[in-house]
Design an enzyme around this catalytic site. Structure first.
Site, PDB file in Angstrom:
ATOM      1  N   HIS A 150      -3.835   6.068   3.352  1.00  0.00           N
ATOM      2  CA  HIS A 150      -4.597   4.895   2.925  1.00  0.00           C
ATOM      3  C   HIS A 150      -4.075   3.607   3.561  1.00  0.00           C
ATOM      4  CE1 HIS A 150      -5.843   1.702   0.019  1.00  0.00           C
ATOM      5  NE2 HIS A 150      -6.938   2.445  -0.107  1.00  0.00           N
TER       6      HIS A 150
ATOM      7  N   SER B 288     -11.127  -1.083  -1.033  1.00  0.00           N
ATOM      8  CA  SER B 288      -9.872  -1.045  -0.269  1.00  0.00           C
ATOM      9  C   SER B 288     -10.095  -1.374   1.191  1.00  0.00           C
ATOM     10  CB  SER B 288      -9.244   0.357  -0.348  1.00  0.00           C
ATOM     11  OG  SER B 288      -8.447   0.508  -1.484  1.00  0.00           O
TER      12      SER B 288
ATOM     13  N   ASP C 285       0.844  -1.199   0.000  1.00  0.00           N
ATOM     14  CA  ASP C 285       0.000   0.000   0.000  1.00  0.00           C
ATOM     15  C   ASP C 285       0.882   1.252   0.000  1.00  0.00           C
ATOM     16  OD1 ASP C 285      -2.360   1.789   0.795  1.00  0.00           O
ATOM     17  OD2 ASP C 285      -3.266  -0.190   0.937  1.00  0.00           O
TER      18      ASP C 285
END
Length: 346
Positions: free
Chosen positions: A176, A328, A143
């Site tokens: 994220h 996600s 990520d």
């Protein structure tokens, strides 16, 4: 005389228009070289590769030894393509995160009593807590990195790798990856949130930049690092609509090494599962809401399982917390479930 002045003004305007047009031409159109992944036959060693690149005056960006490849800048008329040692050449596509929305502003942990987010309850994660010794499972998160100092994560972060800049840490500069990490393994510590497996060992594999984008070659390096470091599970909350032979090659190597891979299906409003989720070696995860209904933004075709992915509250940058939606967020819920089940089966 007036006519001459008007013609002169018209000429100046035309020049300004042309200059303006040239300044809006994309950089890719001005640059005749394209970023490519070149994979060589298994019998071609690194020294031979370097000689071939030198012969064709080709700039090497990085090595990809796991697939016997390199990343290069390649002009369209470069004859490297004609070398018999070249197995294939493909674009080094951009891969991106699968976050859809951000809903709730950051809240410092000091003002938040620990809560169990709805997705964790929905997946029935609490039944595993205190029963399964999940700290024996090594989970890699491919990520944007992880906030390495977040109080809800720091205890469980056991290592990491920066595929973009190998000499830098895997610290998150986007948010994220930190959010994904919290869904999987936020600690049970009386602050913030609790993750699916609050005592699991997690590894930050930074393959995406501060904008949430990264090259396929960065993902390949990240997966290769996971193989070399004997990780058990990989969460990839990333996607691209472009199939990549080199990405599939490293995914197959990870599968052969016994790594379980989970990926976000994509936020394409009922479309097909995207890459790498659509590869047969990877579990493709779509998103559902709190009522168990499939989220309107979630991919549908080729999805293997669905998990919570709407208004998911989790860890974020600067010791904060945030609510996000997207496939996600669905993928790490299922990654956590697989971690707990893996321990139970042993």
């Amino acid at each position: 005389m007036l006519k001459q002045k008007l013609n002169f003004v018209a000429l100046i305007v035309l020049v300004l228009i042309l200059v303006g047009m040239s300044s809006t031409v994309p950089a890719s159109a001005l640059n005749k070289q394209d970023r490519k992944i070149v994979v060589f036959s298994n019998t071609t060693d690194e020294n031979q590769v370097d000689e071939i690149l030198k012969k064709h005056d080709t700039e090497k960006i990085k090595n990809l030894p796991s697939i016997n490849g390199v990343v290069v800048n390649l002009s369209k008329d470069n004859k490297l393509r004609d070398q018999k040692e070249v197995k294939y050449i493909e674009d080094d596509f951009v891969v991106s995160i699968n976050k859809k929305t951000t809903n709730i502003p950051e809240i410092p942990p000091s003002t938040v009593s620990q809560i169990i987010p709805w997705g964790i309850e929905y997946m029935e994660a609490p039944q595993y807590w205190g029963v399964s010794n999940t700290d024996n499972v090594k989970i890699g998160i491919v990520d944007t990195g992880i906030d390495l100092d977040h109080p809800d994560l720091v205890k469980n972060i056991k290592g990491g790798f920066n595929a973009i800049r190998n000499n830098k840490s895997a610290n998150d500069d986007n948010g994220h990856g930190t959010h994904v990490a919290g869904i999987i393994a936020a600690s049970m510590n009386e602050i913030g949130v609790v993750g699916m497996v609050p005592d699991a060992d997690i590894y930050a594999i930074k393959a995406l930049d501060s904008n949430g984008d990264g090259y396929v070659s960065d993902i390949i390096e990240g997966i290769d690092w996971a193989i070399k470091n004997d990780l058990d599970i990989l969460n990839m909350s990333i996607s691209t609509t472009n199939n990549s032979e080199s990405l599939h090659d490293i995914v197959k190597k990870a599968n052969d090494a016994g790594i379980i891979m989970v990926a976000a299906a994509g936020n394409n409003y009922g479309g097909a599962s995207e890459f790498p989720a659509t590869y047969p070696e990877v579990v493709s995860v779509g998103a559902i809401d709190e009522n168990g209904s499939i989220a309107d933004f979630s991919a549908l075709e080729g999805v293997d399982v669905y998990a919570p992915g709407v208004d998911i509250y989790s860890t974020y940058l600067s010791n904060g917390y945030l609510s996000m939606s997207g496939t996600s967020m669905a993928a790490p819920h299922y990654t956590g479930k697989l971690c707990a089940e893996l321990i139970e089966s042993e």
